[in-house]
Write an enzyme that holds these catalytic residues in place. Structure first.
Site, PDB file in Angstrom:
ATOM      1  N   TYR A   1      16.417 -13.809 -13.517  1.00  0.00           N
ATOM      2  CA  TYR A   1      16.461 -13.392 -12.117  1.00  0.00           C
ATOM      3  C   TYR A   1      15.829 -14.455 -11.218  1.00  0.00           C
ATOM      4  CZ  TYR A   1      15.102 -11.118  -7.769  1.00  0.00           C
ATOM      5  OH  TYR A   1      14.912 -10.836  -6.456  1.00  0.00           O
TER       6      TYR A   1
ATOM      7  N   GLN B   1     -35.261  24.050   8.655  1.00  0.00           N
ATOM      8  CA  GLN B   1     -34.705  22.894   7.943  1.00  0.00           C
ATOM      9  C   GLN B   1     -33.913  22.020   8.906  1.00  0.00           C
ATOM     10  OE1 GLN B   1     -32.339  24.709   4.889  1.00  0.00           O
ATOM     11  NE2 GLN B   1     -31.016  25.792   6.327  1.00  0.00           N
TER      12      GLN B   1
ATOM     13  N   ASN C   1       7.557 -12.056  -9.838  1.00  0.00           N
ATOM     14  CA  ASN C   1       8.652 -11.608 -10.702  1.00  0.00           C
ATOM     15  C   ASN C   1       9.754 -12.672 -10.703  1.00  0.00           C
ATOM     16  OD1 ASN C   1      10.345  -9.641 -12.188  1.00  0.00           O
ATOM     17  ND2 ASN C   1      11.567  -9.653 -10.324  1.00  0.00           N
TER      18      ASN C   1
ATOM     19  N   GLU D   1      17.151  -4.502   2.048  1.00  0.00           N
ATOM     20  CA  GLU D   1      18.108  -5.373   1.365  1.00  0.00           C
ATOM     21  C   GLU D   1      18.898  -4.632   0.290  1.00  0.00           C
ATOM     22  OE1 GLU D   1      17.487  -7.356  -1.729  1.00  0.00           O
ATOM     23  OE2 GLU D   1      15.459  -6.670  -2.147  1.00  0.00           O
TER      24      GLU D   1
END
Length: 547
Positions: A53, A286, A322, A423
């Site tokens: 690829y 408190q 990739n 795309e």
């Protein structure tokens, strides 16, 4: 000099390089051998007619179209060329430098099929202070940060003079910059263009810088809360070790210990050991939640920020393009490490936690300016109450009330938004990591502004409080050891050293509040007074987040 080897980069090192620290590549033969082996494997694939690829095919949704051998080099240049699509605001130079460093680190892992010479180009640019122009918009963090990384990569190789760089105060085209560096434009080999722009390192570089600044924001935010606790005469019982030990979330335990240290030695903090509560006669038995629940509220903040820091650190030390080439086996993996989901999630987490931090501080400031809740301080922390027309910090609270909601807005998630059909539906899921990281930078900017204002409140409050205990506004002798240093630094940055005769703000018309906020903000961003005073807290917070 920071040595880059493909692993072991910490957030502090990334931030240092983003600010100008020099780097060098490791000389470890094993690391360099892996780079050579993966590049050789791509060359062999081309020579053997294998299908890879982005080497023998076009990209993304066009990966069914094959490329003849004689056009494979041209394809790599096109990989960078056709992503020159960005408009809008530039990425800050520090973020571009971080992106370049992380691209180097990723390529040094030896899984990307590139030459060492190509990696060295990035090093040369970084060390010479040459910063490519890249932009905040254009990346969806799916096939990595294609657009910003293409601008950086094209500049590094001198693809075309249209790609610009900053060199000091000059703007140059990248070819001219290369010539000055004694380099010629570099012709890419198969896979190299794709290796330069296909990865998560732009968004992760932005994220690493945001995380570094957010660490300072967190440390200062906690220290400001300690000052406010003193001004409000809080009890130290809320931070007792036993309370945290029987609900032992890591963050809560850390916060309890931190505040015991931050408040140690204070003359203003109430001790309620063995039931000593005589000072509460006629008052609440408190403290209100923003004080009493401080470990339980801010504990999750530091826990989640630690998760985000760990995710960014791992991503910064990953191979994320990739395809990936295993230099040991020669296997070529068509995979998805370029998806920046971890970066996006980490930045969504960071922004959400910063919003929580300001939510807490904002309500404490509201208590501080309200006589019904502040245990004897004047309304809006007016200095000279005899004047009759002074209104103190009333307007500054409006500023805080405008900034805190903005940070809450920035705290909304990005990674779950806008499914992409990019795309031809190839990138049909995306991380939005770059948007998430850019928003984190904006969030940190706003937090710094808020904290500068919060320090004005804190300084004014402790000075007024000190004068109620004994004559004189200089609070140094009343405060805890750690808070004393931060108080003095903030006071000096805002107006000048503590003054026993007057608090930070006496008569409203003696000076603009804006100038005091800006003095602190300037020191936070480019000075050292507050950072030096904050060092113990910053070191502890950083160690927890990066532990």
């Amino acid at each position: 000099m920071i040595i880059v080897s493909g692993e072991g980069l910490g957030l502090d090192e990334i931030v240092a390089v983003s600010k100008g620290a020099k780097i060098a590549l490791t000389t470890d033969a094993a690391v360099l051998g892996r780079i050579e082996a993966s590049q050789g494997r791509i060359e062999a694939a081309v020579n053997n007619g294998e299908q890879v690829y982005g080497v023998t095919t076009l990209y993304g949704g066009m990966a069914d179209q094959y490329v003849p051998v004689e056009r494979m080099v041209e394809l790599q240049h096109i990989a960078l060329w056709h992503h020159k699509t960005a408009t809008g605001p530039r990425l800050p130079a520090e973020d571009v430098r971080a992106a370049m460093l992380l691209r180097i680190n990723s390529l040094m892992k030896g899984y990307s099929g590139v030459r060492l010479e190509l990696i060295e180009r990035y090093v040369t640019f970084l060390n010479a202070g040459v910063t490519p122009h890249a932009f905040q918009r254009g990346s969806i963090g799916a096939s990595g940060d294609l657009v910003p990384l293409s601008y950086i990569g094209a500049s590094v190789i001198g693809l075309d003079p249209a790609f610009l760089v900053d060199w000091g105060d000059e703007v140059l085209d990248c070819v001219t910059a290369l010539k000055r560096l004694g380099l010629a434009p570099l012709t890419l080999r198969p896979k190299e263009g794709l290796a330069m722009n296909n990865g998560t390192t732009a968004s992760t570089g932005v994220a690493a810088n945001a995380m570094g600044r957010a660490t300072m924001v967190l440390a200062l935010g906690l220290n400001v809360q300690a000052l406010l606790a003193e001004a409000l005469l809080a009890t130290n019982q809320s931070f007792h070790a036993t309370i945290q030990a029987i609900k032992p979330h890591a963050g809560q335990v850390f916060i309890g210990k931190l505040f015991r240290d931050l408040l140690d030695g204070s003359s203003l903090i109430r001790s309620e050991a063995a039931g000593e509560r005589g000072h509460r006669s006629g008052k609440l038995i408190q403290d209100r939640y923003s004080l009493r629940c401080l470990p339980q509220y801010t504990g999750p903040i530091v826990d989640m920020m630690a998760v985000a820091a760990q995710q960014i650190t791992v991503e910064a030390n990953s191979a994320n393009d990739n395809p990936l080439v295993d230099p040991d086996t020669g296997e070529v993996y068509h995979t998805g490490n370029f998806l920046a989901q971890y970066t996006g999630v980490a930045m969504d987490t960071l922004r959400a936690q910063l919003a929580m931090l300001l939510k807490h501080l904002d309500v404490q400031i509201a208590m501080l300016v309200t006589p019904e809740f502040n245990n004897g301080l004047p309304a809006s922390l007016v200095g000279n109450t005899a004047h009759g027309l002074n209104m103190g910090l009333k307007s500054l609270q409006l500023t805080c009330n405008s900034v805190a909601p903005l940070v809450q807005f920035y705290g909304r998630s990005m990674v779950d938004l806008y499914p992409s059909h990019a795309e031809q539906f190839n990138q049909n899921i995306n991380s939005q990591a770059m948007n998430a990281a850019n928003l984190a930078r904006d969030s940190v900017d706003a937090c710094e502004h808020f904290l500068a204002a919060a320090l004005v409140f804190a300084v004014q409050a402790v000075e007024l409080r000190a004068n109620t205990v004994r004559p004189g506004y200089d609070a140094s002798d009343m405060l805890s050891t750690r808070n004393r240093a931060v108080y003095a630094a903030a006071r000096t940055a805002a107006l000048g050293a503590p003054d026993a005769d007057k608090p930070l703000l006496w008569n409203d018309t003696e000076g603009f509040i804006q100038d005091k906020v800006e003095g602190i903000l300037t020191d936070l961003r480019s000075g050292s007074l507050i950072r030096d005073a904050l060092t113990p807290t910053l070191d502890e917070v950083s160690a927890f987040l990066n532990g």
